[in-house]
Motif scaffolding. Structure first.
Motif, PDB file in Angstrom:
ATOM      1  N   ASP A 159      76.193  42.605  61.764  1.00  0.00           N
ATOM      2  CA  ASP A 159      74.739  42.599  61.676  1.00  0.00           C
ATOM      3  C   ASP A 159      74.180  44.022  61.652  1.00  0.00           C
ATOM      4  OD1 ASP A 159      74.932  39.874  61.755  1.00  0.00           O
ATOM      5  OD2 ASP A 159      73.633  39.584  63.490  1.00  0.00           O
ATOM      6  N   HIS A 160      74.759  44.905  62.454  1.00  0.00           N
ATOM      7  CA  HIS A 160      74.339  46.308  62.441  1.00  0.00           C
ATOM      8  C   HIS A 160      74.608  46.929  61.072  1.00  0.00           C
ATOM      9  CE1 HIS A 160      74.318  47.243  67.054  1.00  0.00           C
ATOM     10  NE2 HIS A 160      73.823  46.043  66.784  1.00  0.00           N
ATOM     11  N   LEU A 161      75.791  46.660  60.539  1.00  0.00           N
ATOM     12  CA  LEU A 161      76.154  47.201  59.233  1.00  0.00           C
ATOM     13  C   LEU A 161      75.212  46.674  58.156  1.00  0.00           C
ATOM     14  CD1 LEU A 161      78.079  48.758  57.356  1.00  0.00           C
ATOM     15  CD2 LEU A 161      79.514  46.711  57.274  1.00  0.00           C
ATOM     16  N   ALA A 162      74.928  45.381  58.190  1.00  0.00           N
ATOM     17  CA  ALA A 162      74.032  44.789  57.209  1.00  0.00           C
ATOM     18  C   ALA A 162      72.647  45.428  57.284  1.00  0.00           C
ATOM     19  CB  ALA A 162      73.930  43.280  57.428  1.00  0.00           C
ATOM     20  N   CYS A 163      72.179  45.700  58.491  1.00  0.00           N
ATOM     21  CA  CYS A 163      70.848  46.280  58.670  1.00  0.00           C
ATOM     22  C   CYS A 163      70.764  47.668  58.052  1.00  0.00           C
ATOM     23  CB  CYS A 163      70.486  46.334  60.150  1.00  0.00           C
ATOM     24  SG  CYS A 163      68.784  46.871  60.448  1.00  0.00           S
ATOM     25  N   THR A 164      71.734  48.515  58.340  1.00  0.00           N
ATOM     26  CA  THR A 164      71.658  49.877  57.807  1.00  0.00           C
ATOM     27  C   THR A 164      71.871  49.899  56.298  1.00  0.00           C
ATOM     28  OG1 THR A 164      72.353  52.168  58.187  1.00  0.00           O
ATOM     29  CG2 THR A 164      74.098  50.505  58.182  1.00  0.00           C
ATOM     30  N   GLU A 165      72.665  48.959  55.761  1.00  0.00           N
ATOM     31  CA  GLU A 165      72.838  48.882  54.311  1.00  0.00           C
ATOM     32  C   GLU A 165      71.556  48.387  53.639  1.00  0.00           C
ATOM     33  OE1 GLU A 165      74.993  50.236  52.661  1.00  0.00           O
ATOM     34  OE2 GLU A 165      76.827  50.348  53.864  1.00  0.00           O
ATOM     35  N   ILE A 166      70.848  47.470  54.282  1.00  0.00           N
ATOM     36  CA  ILE A 166      69.550  47.008  53.777  1.00  0.00           C
ATOM     37  C   ILE A 166      68.578  48.179  53.726  1.00  0.00           C
ATOM     38  CG2 ILE A 166      67.500  45.637  54.389  1.00  0.00           C
ATOM     39  CD1 ILE A 166      69.517  43.497  55.447  1.00  0.00           C
ATOM     40  N   LEU A 171      65.384  52.095  50.780  1.00  0.00           N
ATOM     41  CA  LEU A 171      64.756  53.412  50.733  1.00  0.00           C
ATOM     42  C   LEU A 171      65.365  54.354  49.701  1.00  0.00           C
ATOM     43  CD1 LEU A 171      64.392  53.930  54.585  1.00  0.00           C
ATOM     44  CD2 LEU A 171      62.563  53.403  52.962  1.00  0.00           C
ATOM     45  N   ALA A 172      66.601  54.092  49.294  1.00  0.00           N
ATOM     46  CA  ALA A 172      67.284  55.059  48.435  1.00  0.00           C
ATOM     47  C   ALA A 172      67.553  54.586  47.018  1.00  0.00           C
ATOM     48  CB  ALA A 172      68.618  55.463  49.078  1.00  0.00           C
ATOM     49  N   HIS A 173      67.514  53.291  46.756  1.00  0.00           N
ATOM     50  CA  HIS A 173      68.010  52.826  45.468  1.00  0.00           C
ATOM     51  C   HIS A 173      67.073  51.936  44.664  1.00  0.00           C
ATOM     52  CE1 HIS A 173      71.951  54.520  46.206  1.00  0.00           C
ATOM     53  NE2 HIS A 173      71.964  53.962  47.392  1.00  0.00           N
ATOM     54  N   CYS A 174      66.609  50.870  45.259  1.00  0.00           N
ATOM     55  CA  CYS A 174      65.987  49.808  44.474  1.00  0.00           C
ATOM     56  C   CYS A 174      64.581  50.171  43.981  1.00  0.00           C
ATOM     57  CB  CYS A 174      65.933  48.521  45.291  1.00  0.00           C
ATOM     58  SG  CYS A 174      67.551  47.761  45.501  1.00  0.00           S
ATOM     59  N   SER A 175      64.380  49.944  42.720  1.00  0.00           N
ATOM     60  CA  SER A 175      63.076  50.071  42.088  1.00  0.00           C
ATOM     61  C   SER A 175      62.990  48.938  41.078  1.00  0.00           C
ATOM     62  CB  SER A 175      62.947  51.427  41.381  1.00  0.00           C
ATOM     63  OG  SER A 175      63.861  51.511  40.302  1.00  0.00           O
ATOM     64  N   ILE A 190      58.907  38.778  39.582  1.00  0.00           N
ATOM     65  CA  ILE A 190      58.648  40.193  39.822  1.00  0.00           C
ATOM     66  C   ILE A 190      58.307  40.449  41.286  1.00  0.00           C
ATOM     67  CG2 ILE A 190      57.024  42.062  39.335  1.00  0.00           C
ATOM     68  CD1 ILE A 190      56.905  41.073  36.454  1.00  0.00           C
ATOM     69  N   LYS A 191      57.570  39.559  41.907  1.00  0.00           N
ATOM     70  CA  LYS A 191      57.120  39.765  43.282  1.00  0.00           C
ATOM     71  C   LYS A 191      58.278  39.912  44.259  1.00  0.00           C
ATOM     72  CE  LYS A 191      53.952  37.871  46.741  1.00  0.00           C
ATOM     73  NZ  LYS A 191      52.990  36.795  47.064  1.00  0.00           N
ATOM     74  N   GLN A 192      59.345  39.141  44.066  1.00  0.00           N
ATOM     75  CA  GLN A 192      60.467  39.202  44.992  1.00  0.00           C
ATOM     76  C   GLN A 192      61.616  40.053  44.465  1.00  0.00           C
ATOM     77  OE1 GLN A 192      61.377  34.928  44.984  1.00  0.00           O
ATOM     78  NE2 GLN A 192      63.338  35.396  44.000  1.00  0.00           N
ATOM     79  N   ALA A 193      61.382  40.736  43.331  1.00  0.00           N
ATOM     80  CA  ALA A 193      62.460  41.487  42.687  1.00  0.00           C
ATOM     81  C   ALA A 193      63.026  42.569  43.591  1.00  0.00           C
ATOM     82  CB  ALA A 193      61.955  42.112  41.388  1.00  0.00           C
ATOM     83  N   HIS A 194      62.169  43.309  44.264  1.00  0.00           N
ATOM     84  CA  HIS A 194      62.653  44.414  45.077  1.00  0.00           C
ATOM     85  C   HIS A 194      63.524  43.904  46.225  1.00  0.00           C
ATOM     86  CE1 HIS A 194      62.565  47.823  47.914  1.00  0.00           C
ATOM     87  NE2 HIS A 194      62.539  48.552  46.807  1.00  0.00           N
ATOM     88  N   GLY A 195      63.083  42.853  46.901  1.00  0.00           N
ATOM     89  CA  GLY A 195      63.865  42.287  47.986  1.00  0.00           C
ATOM     90  C   GLY A 195      65.210  41.775  47.516  1.00  0.00           C
ATOM     91  N   ASP A 196      65.233  41.153  46.335  1.00  0.00           N
ATOM     92  CA  ASP A 196      66.498  40.660  45.787  1.00  0.00           C
ATOM     93  C   ASP A 196      67.449  41.811  45.458  1.00  0.00           C
ATOM     94  OD1 ASP A 196      65.609  38.086  46.016  1.00  0.00           O
ATOM     95  OD2 ASP A 196      65.059  37.859  43.902  1.00  0.00           O
ATOM     96  N   CYS A 197      66.873  42.894  44.928  1.00  0.00           N
ATOM     97  CA  CYS A 197      67.686  44.070  44.614  1.00  0.00           C
ATOM     98  C   CYS A 197      68.306  44.638  45.883  1.00  0.00           C
ATOM     99  CB  CYS A 197      66.831  45.125  43.922  1.00  0.00           C
ATOM    100  SG  CYS A 197      67.662  46.722  43.693  1.00  0.00           S
ATOM    101  N   VAL A 198      67.513  44.720  46.951  1.00  0.00           N
ATOM    102  CA  VAL A 198      67.990  45.255  48.223  1.00  0.00           C
ATOM    103  C   VAL A 198      69.136  44.399  48.757  1.00  0.00           C
ATOM    104  CG1 VAL A 198      67.378  45.631  50.649  1.00  0.00           C
ATOM    105  CG2 VAL A 198      65.848  46.408  48.825  1.00  0.00           C
ATOM    106  N   LYS A 199      68.971  43.083  48.719  1.00  0.00           N
ATOM    107  CA  LYS A 199      70.029  42.189  49.196  1.00  0.00           C
ATOM    108  C   LYS A 199      71.300  42.349  48.373  1.00  0.00           C
ATOM    109  CE  LYS A 199      67.019  38.557  51.085  1.00  0.00           C
ATOM    110  NZ  LYS A 199      66.612  37.139  50.995  1.00  0.00           N
ATOM    111  N   SER A 200      71.140  42.455  47.049  1.00  0.00           N
ATOM    112  CA  SER A 200      72.292  42.592  46.162  1.00  0.00           C
ATOM    113  C   SER A 200      73.035  43.890  46.421  1.00  0.00           C
ATOM    114  CB  SER A 200      71.817  42.529  44.703  1.00  0.00           C
ATOM    115  OG  SER A 200      72.890  42.734  43.815  1.00  0.00           O
ATOM    116  N   LYS A 201      72.291  44.981  46.575  1.00  0.00           N
ATOM    117  CA  LYS A 201      72.903  46.283  46.827  1.00  0.00           C
ATOM    118  C   LYS A 201      73.584  46.310  48.192  1.00  0.00           C
ATOM    119  CE  LYS A 201      73.745  50.678  46.269  1.00  0.00           C
ATOM    120  NZ  LYS A 201      74.768  51.139  45.299  1.00  0.00           N
TER     121      LYS A 201
END
Length: 261
Positions: A159-166, A171-175, A190-201
């Motif tokens: 859970d700690h690892l997942a949090c820091t990767e999120i 903050l560093a990748h998804c746009s 489009i509205k949920q695109a950023h959140g989906d990108c973060v989860k995928s990354k």
């Protein structure tokens, strides 16, 4: 944990430690991702032929020098990296670039990493070369360093690892553009695109460095996502591509007590 008989000789103690280290090295390497960063465990007694030194070691040294020069340029010129340096310093974890950032040869599947044992950011000199890419990797790994400094992060806790990767992905990748490229967005979501990108990354980062199943990784991401996705420290905003967000974040860092000197 290794239990040692106090009556053993010094030589026996050292031998037991060495054997124990060898037995656990495979699982420990996998746990911390060191199998992806071979220089983390390279033996100093390694020998090479003359041809190998000229063809391999020489090229490696050139790559290392170029990597270190680009990192130095990032630290001096990039507002977002200067912000992270200031935030870490103000949090009691100042970064000495000679001690805390290392250019190394890595497995081709990764571009960088964070070693919590040595508190050291690894930049993969064989994978990243352009200043923009190195800046992105530096920012990602320095967010891990910041989390480790501020929150006593336990990288063995999924859970700690997942949090820091999120947080790093957020903050560093998804746009919008990167989300579209990854296939995480369409005209209908489009509205949920950023959140989906973060989860995928975050998912790809966890699976690349830890021996866990996809289901385990996804479950951990979903458990911590609401809290960790909303945590924007120390940048304070999501950085949009081709915007002046980096400069705004750097300027605003002063108001949060982040030392930019």
């Amino acid at each position: 944990m290794t239990f040692i008989d106090p009556s053993s000789s010094a030589e026996q103690l050292e031998d037991d430690k060495l054997k124990s280290s060898r037995r656990s090295s495979s699982s420990e390497d996998r746990q911390w991702g060191y199998d992806l960063y071979p220089q983390r465990r390279k033996k100093s007694t390694e020998t090479h032929g003359i041809t190998s030194l000229l063809d391999t070691k020489g090229q490696e040294n050139i790559s290392k020098i170029k990597c270190e020069r680009t990192i130095y340029k990032c630290i001096k010129q990039s507002p977002i990296i200067k912000l992270m340096m200031g935030a870490l310093k103000s949090s009691g974890c100042p970064v000495d670039i000679r001690r805390h950032i290392s250019c190394e040869e890595c497995a081709p599947t990764v571009s960088g990493g964070y070693d919590p044992i040595l508190n050291q950011v690894v930049i993969c000199q064989n994978s990243v070369h352009k200043i923009g890419h190195i800046q992105s990797v530096l920012l990602h790994e320095m967010i891990h360093m910041f989390d480790y400094c501020r929150h006593d992060l336990n990288f063995k806790n999924l859970d700690h690892l997942a949090c820091t990767e999120i947080r790093a992905a957020n903050l560093a990748h998804c746009s919008f553009l990167s989300a579209w490229t990854q296939g995480d967005v369409s005209v209908f979501n489009i509205k949920q695109a950023h959140g989906d990108c973060v989860k995928s990354k975050a998912l790809s980062s966890i699976l690349a460095t830890r021996d866990v199943s996809t289901t385990e990784a996804i479950d951990a991401i979903e458990r911590v996502f609401p809290k960790c996705y909303s945590d924007l420290e120390p940048i304070g905003r999501r950085i949009r591509r081709n915007s002046d967000d980096m400069f705004k974040a750097y300027t605003e860092g002063y108001y949060y007590g982040y030392d930019s000197s």
